[in-house]
Structures are given as structure tokens and as C-alpha cells.
Design an enzyme around this catalytic site. Structure first.
Site, short mmCIF file in Angstrom:
data_model
loop_
_atom_site.label_atom_id
_atom_site.label_comp_id
_atom_site.label_asym_id
_atom_site.label_seq_id
_atom_site.Cartn_x
_atom_site.Cartn_y
_atom_site.Cartn_z
N ARG A 122 0.81 -1.22 0.00
CA ARG A 122 0.00 0.00 0.00
C ARG A 122 0.85 1.27 0.00
NH1 ARG A 122 -1.82 4.15 0.46
NH2 ARG A 122 -3.90 4.89 1.05
N LYS A 123 2.09 1.14 0.40
CA LYS A 123 2.98 2.31 0.53
C LYS A 123 2.28 3.46 1.23
CE LYS A 123 6.06 1.16 -3.32
NZ LYS A 123 5.35 0.03 -3.99
N PHE A 124 1.83 3.18 2.45
CA PHE A 124 1.22 4.22 3.28
C PHE A 124 2.23 5.37 3.42
CE2 PHE A 124 -1.03 0.40 4.74
CZ PHE A 124 -2.34 0.85 4.73
#
Ligand code: 6AU
Length: 266
Positions: free
Chosen positions: A92-94
Site C-alpha cells: 500500500r505504501k502508506f
């Protein structure tokens, strides 16, 4: 083979329980492959799992690529992954503040309820890690975070000082399983391993046996060099899912990764 014999210092020093589970599955399947399953529909993902399941340890998704996402069918997929002993990693690459990251773990995709692992950028500050962990705690689950310490894409802004700050945050948190490193450069991976030490994992995207296949600034290295320079899991996408025979390709990457781990020794 016993995982402690194969993984040596990494097994001994990694405190995060999820890292031991990953290392166990890797030994069982003789594969250090995380498949970047960048598919556009649930049925495509399901077919892929059926073809490559035995040769892959972790299934990495970009759930926002799935055009027909619905929670019912997604639960069929998560069950199938479990049957194949595949851990689920939502890439998700928050990157937002901690409070919003916690809420983004819920939402339509409800990542917190099925992902064992997620990625996060360190850009917004160290509290993102607690935000994500709070997301899992909201559904009484515990997961592992991989912080992006390097990237494989050309011209990225993750310079040395940023990498150092990222590792400092990661070392201070029990929720951080390890780091994403730049699989396209053995030198970069070796430098990262030197900074990280033995107590956390390094996972490397930017891996393809055809080093010239990168599109739009993606760069590639090979499984052997990446593992030998200190990576623990290679993240392979198009090298497997675009191959004519996906099962044979997955087997090839698995064997290359496993042979390198054995050669690396402890
Ligand atoms: O093997 P590929 O190039 O088909 O796919 C690479 C996969 C993609 C990217 O979103 C991801 O790896 N990735 C990441 C990750 C895992 O976070 C970081 C990075 O620096 N480069 C990269 O390609 O699903």
C-alpha cells in the site's frame, strides 16, 4: 532442513515473530520469492496462485489495481492463499500521518483484516508506524511493516540521510519487520545490510533475470546478487507473471534464490 541452520544469524536475531514464520515457509518451499502479483482482477489473481503457489512464499498485492474488488470474492482469494501457505503482503505504501494511516487500514479494502505485511514510506514522520499498527490492533491482529529505505526506480529521492532516518525509525519499533531495498544494485543492498545489521529483514524489488526488461524507469538486478549482498526475500513481478510458463518461471526464481541463500551461508 531446520530454518535456524539455513538462516543463521537472521533467525537468531530477528525478534519479530512474523519474520520467523516467513523464514519457515521459505525453508519449506525452498523459495525466497515474493510474487508481485500486479493483476487487474480477482480471477486472474486466483489463477496465478494456483499456478505458482508451491514456489512462492509471499503474495504481494496492489489491491487498488483490482477492478472487480468485492469483499466476498476477496475472502475466497485469502482462503486460497492460506491453503497454499502464502502470506499476504499489501504493498500500500502508506505515507500519510499516523491517524489517517490507521483509518486507511480499514476503508473499502479493509487491509487490516487480511494483510500480514504492508509497506510504508517514512516521509511523514515516525508515527506512521504506530498508526498502521493501531489499524491492525483495531481488529485484534498483529502484522509487520516494511519501510521503504531504498527504491528500485530511477531518480528516486530516498537519499542516504533519508535511508538512515528510516532505519532509525524501524529499529525503534517492534512493528517493523524490515526494509525495502534496491534490488537492482548489489552495492546498494550491501550498504543497506551493513546499516540494518542482522536483526531485521531486507526485501528487494527490481529483480528480473532479463536485466533490460525495465519499463518507465524501473531497474533490475538478479536474484543471486541480491541475496548474496544481504537481501532475504526477492520481490519478482513481471519476471514471473508475464512469463509464457508462469509456473516454470516461479520455480526458476525460487531455485536461484534458494541456491544463493545456501551459498551465502550464515
Ligand atoms: O518486477 P516488476 O518490475 O514487475 O514489479 C515490481 C514490484 C511492483 C512495485 O510496486 C514494487 O515491486 N516495488 C517496490 C515495493 C515492493 O515496494 C519498491 C520499489 O522500489 N520498486 C518496486 O518495483 O509491484
Amino acid at each position: 532442513m531446520e530454518p535456524e541452520a539455513v538462516w543463521g544469524m537472521r533467525w537468531k536475531n530477528c525478534a519479530n515473530p512474523l519474520s520467523h514464520r516467513i523464514m519457515e515457509i521459505a525453508v519449506k518451499k525452498k523459495s525466497l520469492v515474493c510474487l508481485a502479483a500486479d493483476m487487474a482482477s480477482i480471477s486472474e489473481l486466483i489463477n496465478l496462485i494456483k499456478e505458482v503457489g508451491p514456489y512462492v512464499t509471499v503474495l504481494k498485492t496492489h489491491v487498488d489495481l483490482i477492478q472487480d474488488f468485492n469483499p466476498e470474492e476477496w475472502s475466497v482469494l485469502t482462503k486460497l492463499a492460506e491453503e497454499h501457505d502464502l502470506l499476504l503482503f499489501e504493498d500500500r505504501k502508506f505515507a500519510d500521518i499516523g491517524n489517517i494511516s490507521q483509518q486507511q487500514m480499514a476503508g473499502i479494502h479493509d487491509i487490516r483484516s487480511w494483510a500480514h505485511i504492508v509497506t510504508a514510506h517514512r516521509i511523514s514522520g515516525p508515527d506512521i508506524v504506530d498508526g498502521i499498527a493501531a489499524g491492525w490492533a483495531d481488529v485484534e491482529r498483529i502484522g509487520g511493516i516494511l519501510l521503504l529505505a531504498q527504491m528500485s526506480s530511477r531518480g528516486n529521492l530516498l537519499h542516504n540521510e533519508y535511508t538512515l532516518e528510516t532505519i532509525a525509525t524501524g529499529k525503534a519499533s517492534p512493528h517493523v519487520l524490515g526494509y525495502i531495498g534496491n534490488g537492482s544494485s548489489a552495492d546498494d543492498v550491501a550498504k543497506l545490510r551493513n546499516l540494518v545489521g542482522d536483526a531485521q529483514m531486507i526485501w528487494t524489488p527490481g529483480i528480473n533475470l532479463d536485466s533490460g526488461a525495465g519499463k518507465m524507469g524501473q531497474r533490475y538486478g538478479n536474484p543471486h546478487d541480491s541475496i548474496m549482498s544481504g537481501s532475504d526475500i526477492i520481490i519478482v513481478g513481471s519476471g514471473i507473471h508475464r512469463a509464457e510458463n508462469r509456473s516454470a518461471a516461479a520455480k526458476l526464481y525460487a531455485e536461484a534464490s534458494w541456491d544463493a541463500l545456501i551459498q551465502r551461508g550464515q
